[in-house]
Design an enzyme around this catalytic site. Sequence first.
Site, PDB file in Angstrom:
ATOM      1  N   SER A  49       0.734  -1.099  -0.118  1.00 39.60           N
ATOM      2  CA  SER A  49       0.238  -0.082  -0.032  1.00 39.60           C
ATOM      3  C   SER A  49       0.834   1.199  -0.054  1.00 39.60           C
ATOM      4  O   SER A  49       0.183   2.243  -0.260  1.00 39.60           O
ATOM      5  CB  SER A  49      -1.238   0.024   1.098  1.00 39.60           C
ATOM      6  N   GLU A  70       6.979   1.180  14.234  1.00 36.38           N
ATOM      7  CA  GLU A  70       7.269   2.258  13.648  1.00 36.38           C
ATOM      8  C   GLU A  70       8.102   3.132  14.223  1.00 36.38           C
ATOM      9  O   GLU A  70       9.084   3.977  13.793  1.00 36.38           O
ATOM     10  CB  GLU A  70       5.835   3.418  13.434  1.00 36.38           C
ATOM     11  N   PHE A  95       0.974   6.470  11.563  1.00 41.05           N
ATOM     12  CA  PHE A  95       1.919   5.867  12.393  1.00 41.05           C
ATOM     13  C   PHE A  95       3.266   6.453  12.226  1.00 41.05           C
ATOM     14  O   PHE A  95       4.017   6.378  13.137  1.00 41.05           O
ATOM     15  CB  PHE A  95       1.993   4.454  12.087  1.00 41.05           C
ATOM     16  N   HIS A 121      -1.611   7.459   2.913  1.00 38.02           N
ATOM     17  CA  HIS A 121      -2.929   7.378   3.602  1.00 38.02           C
ATOM     18  C   HIS A 121      -3.072   8.713   4.698  1.00 38.02           C
ATOM     19  O   HIS A 121      -3.787   8.636   5.492  1.00 38.02           O
ATOM     20  CB  HIS A 121      -3.131   6.053   4.280  1.00 38.02           C
ATOM     21  N   ASP A 129     -11.535   3.422   6.151  1.00 37.63           N
ATOM     22  CA  ASP A 129     -10.789   2.971   7.227  1.00 37.63           C
ATOM     23  C   ASP A 129     -11.292   3.750   8.470  1.00 37.63           C
ATOM     24  O   ASP A 129     -11.119   3.376   9.479  1.00 37.63           O
ATOM     25  CB  ASP A 129      -9.356   3.069   6.827  1.00 37.63           C
ATOM     26  N   ARG A 179      -3.970   7.953  -0.326  1.00 39.79           N
ATOM     27  CA  ARG A 179      -4.624   6.733  -0.763  1.00 39.79           C
ATOM     28  C   ARG A 179      -5.369   6.680  -1.943  1.00 39.79           C
ATOM     29  O   ARG A 179      -5.312   5.759  -2.834  1.00 39.79           O
ATOM     30  CB  ARG A 179      -5.397   5.980   0.160  1.00 39.79           C
TER      31      ARG A 179
HETATM   32  C1  LIG Z   1       0.749   1.042  14.511  1.00 35.33           C
HETATM   33  C2  LIG Z   1       0.547   0.307  13.293  1.00 35.33           C
HETATM   34  N1  LIG Z   1       1.122   0.122  12.304  1.00 35.33           N
HETATM   35  C3  LIG Z   1       0.876  -0.536  11.017  1.00 35.33           C
HETATM   36  C4  LIG Z   1      -0.782  -0.831  10.929  1.00 35.33           C
HETATM   37  C5  LIG Z   1      -1.465  -1.384   9.736  1.00 35.33           C
HETATM   38  N2  LIG Z   1      -1.594  -2.809   9.756  1.00 35.33           N
HETATM   39  C6  LIG Z   1      -2.795  -3.127  10.173  1.00 35.33           C
HETATM   40  S1  LIG Z   1      -3.167  -4.557  10.341  1.00 35.33           S
HETATM   41  C7  LIG Z   1      -1.605  -4.919   9.944  1.00 35.33           C
HETATM   42  C8  LIG Z   1      -1.055  -6.348  10.003  1.00 35.33           C
HETATM   43  C9  LIG Z   1      -0.636  -6.877  11.361  1.00 35.33           C
HETATM   44  O1  LIG Z   1      -0.789  -8.252  11.662  1.00 35.33           O
HETATM   45  P1  LIG Z   1      -1.865  -9.152  12.208  1.00 35.33           P
HETATM   46  O2  LIG Z   1      -2.551  -7.884  13.140  1.00 35.33           O
HETATM   47  O3  LIG Z   1      -1.254 -10.375  12.843  1.00 35.33           O
HETATM   48  O4  LIG Z   1      -2.893  -9.203  11.010  1.00 35.33           O
HETATM   49  P2  LIG Z   1      -3.994 -10.304  10.704  1.00 35.33           P
HETATM   50  O5  LIG Z   1      -3.430 -11.644  11.401  1.00 35.33           O
HETATM   51  O6  LIG Z   1      -5.237  -9.925  10.995  1.00 35.33           O
HETATM   52  O7  LIG Z   1      -3.912 -10.464   8.959  1.00 35.33           O
HETATM   53  C10 LIG Z   1      -0.876  -3.753   9.932  1.00 35.33           C
HETATM   54  C11 LIG Z   1       0.635  -3.518   9.678  1.00 35.33           C
HETATM   55  C12 LIG Z   1      -1.692  -0.607  11.784  1.00 35.33           C
HETATM   56  N3  LIG Z   1      -2.727  -0.721  11.857  1.00 35.33           N
HETATM   57  N4  LIG Z   1      -1.069  -0.112  13.031  1.00 35.33           N
END
Ligand SMILES: Cc1ncc(C[n+]2csc(CCOP(=O)(O)OP(=O)(O)O)c2C)c(N)n1
Lengths: 328, 286
Positions: A49, A70, A95, A121, A129, A179
Amino acid sequence: MIKSDQKLSPDIFGDIKKAPTRDGFGHGLVEAAKADERIVAVCADLVESTRVEWFKKEFPTRFIEMGVAEQNLATVGSGLANYGKIPFITSYATFSPGRNNEQIRTTIALNNVPVKIIGSHAGLSVGPDGATHQALEDIGLMRMLPHMTVIVPADAEEARKATLAIAKTDGPSYLRLGRSGTPSFTTPETPFEIGKANVIWESENPQVALIACGYMVYNALLAAKELQEAGIGSIVVDNHTIKPMDEKTITSVAQKCGAVVTCEEHQVAGGMGSAVAEVLARTNPVPMEFIGVHDQFGQSGEPEELFAHYKMDVKSIVEAGKRVIGRK
Amino acid sequence: MALTDDVIKELELKANDIRISLIDMLEDAGSGHTAGPLGMADIFTLFYFHILNHDPKDPAWAERDRLILSNGHITPIRYATMAHAGYFPLEELKTLRKFGSRLQGHPERERLPGLENTSGPLGSGLSQAAGMAYGARMDGKKFRTYCFMSDGEQQAGNVWEGAMFAGNNKLSNLTAVIDRNNIQIDGMTENVMPVEPLADKWRAFNWHVIEVDGHNMRAVDDAVNEAKAIFEKPTLIIAHTIPGKGIKEIEFDYTWHGKPPTKEEETKFLKELRTLKGKIEASHND
Ligand SMILES: Cc1ncc(C[n+]2csc(CCOP(=O)(O)OP(=O)(O)O)c2C)c(N)n1
Ligand SMILES: [Mg+2]
């Protein structure tokens, strides 16, 4: 009237193509990295993304994955830059520079190392979102930091040029990306220089200057056209560099018009409009109106719905233009 | 209520209905997350219909157990489960991610009664849960605080600051659950930024750690009961789950992290989930 020296797209008011600014960054980064092997890219679990994926494909050994971290993204970036690399650190703006703000302040800005912070974004145009992901404070956070250059490109092509430009500066930079697709109204021939605002529309006898950045520049152009049709001349400025701001251009359009409307996808408190007001209060005070988010959070919805709700659509800019002229 | 085989059957059927609502609402929304929510459907069902001490008609009841969702992107499964539990009408699920909805893309505490916290940005749920549990203990409150987290989130430093705080303060009224589904956005967690050895890490932070199959209702319920009997430490339940659980095409596939089903996929997936009902019935009849 569109300024011909800006070499804007001939389709500007027609069937114009759209592309997100993050795409322009993705292409620009690959281009910059071909020219300078010190460039590396670092990402916090958002490779696709942020479009850093294209760099990763081209230069797998120069790509570093951080995972969801981050604060580490900023501080490892600082170390890489201190050593001699030019790291582009990439995530969503909420972030980075949101979550990791103090790390950026001390280890990047005060340290004064050339880390390039890419916040994608940003703004309401994130859409469904919702508020947690719609950064509305990042311009403010970054423009308050000494040494930091802050750029908000208006379309994908400008984002590409901005990426190439910040790759060449010695200091830290923040590039704010979106985005959703924005109309691609600039062309490869359109001039771009850090700290040099682009005057893209100028009527005869302009009565109001619309100073905009990012997604809002095109809305400001459409508003200028509507105002023109109502017999009201204006100037539109693509004010892509928030810091260092092009004080000369800002002051001169304020002098010519005697009234200003600023337009941005950000809190009006502390954003680009505030920065313009800080300049004009000193150089040439004029009545101003501020298009942006007024001390509220965003919410889920399609970008156009949100712009209408928060009074950031073309109609609201036209109204603000008329209002501010009435205050002269 | 004892967790008899009949009760487990009812819960599994309920979880299946909730998965059906989930697929339906995600397709309506046109954006959102699918794999994580499907994988957590069994645990959310077990909590809302068996474990939590709560009252859907009185979401502000002071003595309710608190459930903090840290990985806010899986909120569709919380919304769907809450609707089935009677917090709000099922029809409202259709408004997910739409302008004006109480069901925001990421959960917002002030919009929908029953959501304990706002989340989406990862890594900050555990510390909030620890703050609640700490405050409750100061006042001698008897309710329990639960925090659901994801595995990708274990890469965030804030999680470990919270873990250290809760361990140091022996917050035995706090139980955390990690959705150990092995996926995140950029791929498998162990390829992106390994989180293993996860149980050892938490033990080193003075937590009581239990590993369970997150789709085995009895195992998860036993673990929650064990946590209630541990007085010196907070407890972490590592729930091994299958991302996308219930829909073969989605299971284990990290590319389903953050996209919704299309109209055609929805039809196919709903059919698959409906056939699962018979299988659940059959598995409890012998
Ligand atoms: C602080 C932060 N950094 C990045 C994101 C973007 N993000 C959303 S879900 C995700 C993946 C995290 O892995 P997980 O929660 O295990 O995902 P899932 O198992 O639900 O696919 C990321 C990096 C976020 N929401 N918050
Ligand atoms: Mg995961």
